[in-house]
Design an enzyme around this catalytic site. Structure first.
Site, PDB file in Angstrom:
ATOM      1  NE  ARG A   1      -4.670-149.328 -73.584  1.00 38.14           N
ATOM      2  CZ  ARG A   1      -5.684-149.864 -74.243  1.00 38.14           C
ATOM      3  NH1 ARG A   1      -5.709-151.166 -74.496  1.00 38.14           N
ATOM      4  NH2 ARG A   1      -6.686-149.119 -74.680  1.00 38.14           N
ATOM      5  CG  ASP A   2      -5.929-149.093 -78.204  1.00 38.59           C
ATOM      6  OD1 ASP A   2      -5.967-150.327 -78.236  1.00 38.59           O
ATOM      7  OD2 ASP A   2      -6.794-148.382 -78.732  1.00 38.59           O
TER       8      ASP A   2
ATOM      9  CG  HIS B   1     -10.600-145.160 -79.245  1.00 43.93           C
ATOM     10  ND1 HIS B   1      -9.597-145.036 -78.319  1.00 43.93           N
ATOM     11  CD2 HIS B   1     -10.316-146.279 -79.944  1.00 43.93           C
ATOM     12  CE1 HIS B   1      -8.744-146.047 -78.461  1.00 43.93           C
ATOM     13  NE2 HIS B   1      -9.164-146.810 -79.448  1.00 43.93           N
TER      14      HIS B   1
ATOM     15  CG  HIS C   1      -9.515-149.064 -83.979  1.00 46.77           C
ATOM     16  ND1 HIS C   1      -8.510-149.966 -83.749  1.00 46.77           N
ATOM     17  CD2 HIS C   1      -9.800-148.505 -82.783  1.00 46.77           C
ATOM     18  CE1 HIS C   1      -8.205-149.971 -82.459  1.00 46.77           C
ATOM     19  NE2 HIS C   1      -8.970-149.092 -81.853  1.00 46.77           N
TER      20      HIS C   1
ATOM     21  CB  CYS D   1      -9.068-155.577 -80.849  1.00 44.60           C
ATOM     22  SG  CYS D   1      -9.922-156.379 -79.480  1.00 44.60           S
TER      23      CYS D   1
ATOM     24  CG  ASN E   1      -5.834-147.214 -81.842  1.00 47.75           C
ATOM     25  OD1 ASN E   1      -6.915-147.102 -81.280  1.00 47.75           O
ATOM     26  ND2 ASN E   1      -4.947-148.143 -81.499  1.00 47.75           N
TER      27      ASN E   1
HETATM   28 MG    MG Z   1      -8.125-148.550 -79.978  1.00 47.61          MG
END
Ligand code: MG
Length: 292
Positions: A12-13, A204, A206, A237, A246
């Site tokens: 997803r991310d 989380h 990056h 993003c 990430n």
């Molecule tokens: Mg992320």
């Protein structure tokens, strides 16, 4: 043996900001590889308006197509109640909400104010509880915002406490564009974890020249035991210029392996899944070329 939990966000991310559509079968291939590597928590897709995020337009097909293994939780990001409805149709057991500490980033990412998005997440929690679905909640731009700059940690704390009061069982502190350093990655999660009564706390991070690993280690030393990673280090993003991928899951798991900490993930297999993930990305190669 001490253990940590890894929350895999690659499908997803990691893939969401990819400019070219990644075929459904390839997304499924990645998720199945992650399951086989021993990942126990995988964010598989996002039930978001396909008009805004065409990359995730196959959310239901992806969820239906993966080989689900008992004991593995497959979750999806939902920006609003419409997303929850679609997730419930697919019988997900966990959904993930998102909002930013920064008004500007929240507006760009979700087109809502911080106050309105909190209200939406409260409603999501209410509806999810009735449906027997767990809610995990991201707070983005905790360690800094690409538009507004440094963020007050008090904002993240206030939002975390609100999310906990709504019923979110886990909160993940997002360093959306890699602005954290080992000092903030130690103190902010520690301060928020102390204030939470029930909710679990994750981090989380990056990528930023390898600082993501130092930040994860700093948060581990602060007592955090849940870490988000994306196989292959994919991501970025679309609403945060310059955002890099990430923290790569396979780097995170290798760090913990060398510390004698159990992740439940097979190192060789997660490295293979990471290499496969990188073959799906055009963004990663562009970014690497740009950052020279
Ligand atoms: Mg992320």
């Amino acid at each position: 043996m001490e253990a940590v939990e890894i929350f895999e966000v690659g499908p997803r991310d990691g893939l969401q900001p990819e400019p070219e559509f990644v075929e459904t079968a390839k997304k499924i291939g990645l998720i199945n590889r992650l399951t086989e590597a021993g990942c126990r928590r995988i964010e598989v897709t996002s039930f978001v308006n396909p008009k805004w995020v065409p990359q995730m337009r196959d959310a239901a097909e992806v969820f239906a197509g993966i080989t689900k293994k008992a004991g593995v939780v497959y979750s999806a990001l939902i920006p609003n109640l419409k997303g929850l409805e679609r997730a419930l149709e697919c019988r997900l057991e966990e959904v993930v909400t998102i909002m930013s500490t920064s008004e500007s980033h929240n507006k760009k990412n979700l087109n809502t104010t911080v106050t309105d998005q909190l209200k939406i997440i409260e409603e999501i929690n209410h509806a999810a509880k009735q449906a027997g679905v767990r809610v995990r909640s991201y707070i983005a731009t905790v360690f800094g915002c690409p538009i507004e700059g440094p963020m007050e940690s008090q904002k993240a704390l206030d939002i975390a406490l609100a999310l906990e009061s709504f019923g979110s069982y886990e909160i993940s502190l997002g360093d959306t564009t890699g602005m954290a350093g080992p000092d903030s990655a130690y103190h902010i999660p520690k301060m928020i974890q102390r204030a939470l009564k029930k909710a679990r706390l994750a981090v989380h991070y990056h990528k930023y020249f390898g600082l993501e690993l130092a930040n994860n280690l700093a948060s581990f030393n602060a007592g955090i035991r849940i870490f988000d990673g994306a196989a292959g280090g994919l991501g970025g993003c679309p609403y945060a210029p310059g955002a890099k991928g990430n923290c790569a899951t396979e780097v995170l798991t290798e760090m913990f392996r060398r510390m004698g900490i159990e992740t439940g993930i097979d190192q060789k297999k997660i490295e293979e899944a990471g290499a496969y993930a990188q073959t799906l990305s055009t963004l990663l190669h562009q970014k690497e070329a740009c950052s020279c």
